[in-house]
Design a protein around this motif. Structure first.
Motif, PDB file in Angstrom:
ATOM      1  N   SER A   1       5.448   3.448  -1.416  1.00 25.53           N
ATOM      2  CA  SER A   1       4.603   2.282  -1.168  1.00 25.53           C
ATOM      3  C   SER A   1       5.385   1.268  -0.350  1.00 25.53           C
ATOM      4  CB  SER A   1       4.132   1.646  -2.479  1.00 25.53           C
ATOM      5  OG  SER A   1       3.155   2.446  -3.104  1.00 25.53           O
ATOM      6  N   ILE A   2       4.692   0.641   0.583  1.00 26.53           N
ATOM      7  CA  ILE A   2       5.295  -0.341   1.489  1.00 26.53           C
ATOM      8  C   ILE A   2       4.839  -1.735   1.105  1.00 26.53           C
ATOM      9  CG2 ILE A   2       5.180  -1.245   3.853  1.00 26.53           C
ATOM     10  CD1 ILE A   2       5.141   1.639   4.834  1.00 26.53           C
TER      11      ILE A   2
ATOM     12  N   TYR B   1       0.829  -1.203   0.000  1.00 29.31           N
ATOM     13  CA  TYR B   1       0.000   0.000   0.000  1.00 29.31           C
ATOM     14  C   TYR B   1       0.863   1.253   0.000  1.00 29.31           C
ATOM     15  CZ  TYR B   1       1.188  -0.187   4.991  1.00 29.31           C
ATOM     16  OH  TYR B   1       1.871  -0.253   6.186  1.00 29.31           O
ATOM     17  N   ARG B   2       0.278   2.308  -0.550  1.00 28.45           N
ATOM     18  CA  ARG B   2       0.954   3.595  -0.522  1.00 28.45           C
ATOM     19  C   ARG B   2       0.757   4.213   0.859  1.00 28.45           C
ATOM     20  NH1 ARG B   2       0.324   8.625  -4.816  1.00 28.45           N
ATOM     21  NH2 ARG B   2       1.463  10.174  -3.545  1.00 28.45           N
ATOM     22  N   CYS B   3       1.863   4.658   1.443  1.00 27.15           N
ATOM     23  CA  CYS B   3       1.815   5.243   2.789  1.00 27.15           C
ATOM     24  C   CYS B   3       2.025   6.749   2.671  1.00 27.15           C
ATOM     25  CB  CYS B   3       2.875   4.614   3.689  1.00 27.15           C
ATOM     26  SG  CYS B   3       2.759   5.126   5.412  1.00 27.15           S
ATOM     27  N   GLU B   4       0.925   7.467   2.502  1.00 26.79           N
ATOM     28  CA  GLU B   4       1.020   8.907   2.273  1.00 26.79           C
ATOM     29  C   GLU B   4       1.581   9.650   3.480  1.00 26.79           C
ATOM     30  OE1 GLU B   4      -2.529  10.635   0.735  1.00 26.79           O
ATOM     31  OE2 GLU B   4      -2.799   9.078  -0.777  1.00 26.79           O
TER      32      GLU B   4
ATOM     33  N   HIS C   1       4.759   7.151  11.489  1.00 27.48           N
ATOM     34  CA  HIS C   1       3.904   7.487  10.347  1.00 27.48           C
ATOM     35  C   HIS C   1       3.234   6.280   9.697  1.00 27.48           C
ATOM     36  CE1 HIS C   1       5.373  11.519  10.725  1.00 27.48           C
ATOM     37  NE2 HIS C   1       6.630  11.134  10.536  1.00 27.48           N
ATOM     38  N   ALA C   2       3.698   5.075  10.026  1.00 23.42           N
ATOM     39  CA  ALA C   2       3.075   3.878   9.452  1.00 23.42           C
ATOM     40  C   ALA C   2       2.595   2.907  10.525  1.00 23.42           C
ATOM     41  CB  ALA C   2       4.055   3.175   8.515  1.00 23.42           C
TER      42      ALA C   2
END
Length: 326
Positions: A42-43, A28-31, A272-273
């Motif tokens: 993206s992670i 997923y993209r981690c904005e 942040h994630a």
């Protein structure tokens, strides 16, 4: 592309023998990471499985083949994650697994190996000494030695991550891959270069454990006398020639990052994630932190490759990065 030891058809077939619990991990993209990094990130989360690392993709393939051949006992050297993965895969297939590790390895990893019913042999040295002891045990007892990165199954199992990347991400410009023995980098790199050749494959290693990176740049095996890094999962000193040959064909670059950047990356992934990761898993973020201009405006995928970390050490590292205790 020149041919590596890996085969894309075998990699696709490997998905059929890997327990589905290790496949199709979150991507997923981690904005929330992006303002601090200056690029789209993206992670690929390889900690969301029973052994909390990508290693079981390879050990599932190894254990399946060995069980089919009637093998009953295996030994490997490990910094911790491979040992856990082989213990998990072997337990489900009736294999007697022995893991050789440094007694200075991460305690949480050693405890998990024991909990998975594997035999554990500790040596009073580093991972390279563990490799030597495992080879000696294999010779003396006449059992199968599983060698991470040299055994092609470990690379092709890891390569299934690459399949998931190229099959699901609409488009990305670069993939950042932790570089240790080379199974992850050569596996993912092989698939990316075969299926998405325009994507830049960048390997990342700690400045304190630079053997494979120096070898890649000089195109020959370079060994080091020691390794000093908190990223224990990538702290090898003696690259395997055949693995280096593969890496030279699939990697566009290999970079070194400082310990402070690794810790800062771990802290960013927490803040942040919401991810607690081991140091090796933060190498990709560290690479962006050290060269923001290179990645500015690009879409980068980073593989979060492991989450086995001692809680006390983790608190020391990320607490120091935050300027205080958690």
């Amino acid at each position: 592309m020149q041919e590596t030891r890996l085969d894309t058809a075998r990699i696709r077939a490997a998905r059929q023998v890997i327990d589905p619990v290790f496949l199709d991990t979150p991507l997923y993209r981690c904005e929330a990471l992006e303002p601090g990094l200056g690029c789209a990130v993206s992670i690929k989360l390889e900690t969301a499985n029973p052994v909390r690392s990508f290693k079981a993709r390879g050990t599932e393939v190894v254990a399946s083949l060995l069980a089919d051949k009637g093998t009953r006992a295996v030994v490997c050297a490990s910094a911790g994650n491979l040992g856990q993965a082989l213990a998990w895969s072997g337990r489900g297939r009736g294999l007697d697994v022995t893991v050789v590790a440094s007694r200075f390895a991460t305690v949480a990893k050693l405890d998990r190996i024991r909990a998975l019913d594997a035999g554990l042999v500790l040596v009073d040295g580093d991972h390279e000494m563990a490799r030597e002891r495992a080879a000696a045990i294999a010779r003396y007892e006449g059992i199968r030695l599983v060698e991470d990165s040299l055994d092609i199954e470990t690379c092709e199992g890891a390569a299934t991550i690459g399949l998931e990347l190229v099959d699901t991400v609409p488009s990305f410009d670069a993939v950042l891959i932790a570089l240790g023995g080379g199974a992850l980098a050569t596996g993912v790199g092989h698939v990316v270069k075969a299926c998405a050749p325009g994507v830049e494959v960048i390997c990342v290693q700690p400045l304190g454990a630079p053997a494979m990176t120096h070898s890649w740049h000089q195109r020959r095996v370079i060994t080091t006398d020691s390794a000093h890094t908190i990223a224990d999962g990538v702290a090898g000193r003696r690259p395997i020639p055949a693995v280096l040959d593969d890496l030279l064909l699939v990697a566009d670059d290999a970079v070194l990052v400082q310990e402070a950047s690794i810790i800062a990356g771990m802290r960013m992934l927490l803040d942040h994630a919401g991810l607690v990761v081991e140091p090796s898993a933060a190498l990709g973020i560290a690479a962006i932190l050290e060269d923001r201009d290179r990645f500015a405006g690009r879409h980068v995928v980073t593989i979060v490759c492991g989450g086995n970390v001692d809680v006390d050490a983790y608190h020391r590292w990320v607490g120091a990065a935050a300027g205080g205790d958690l």
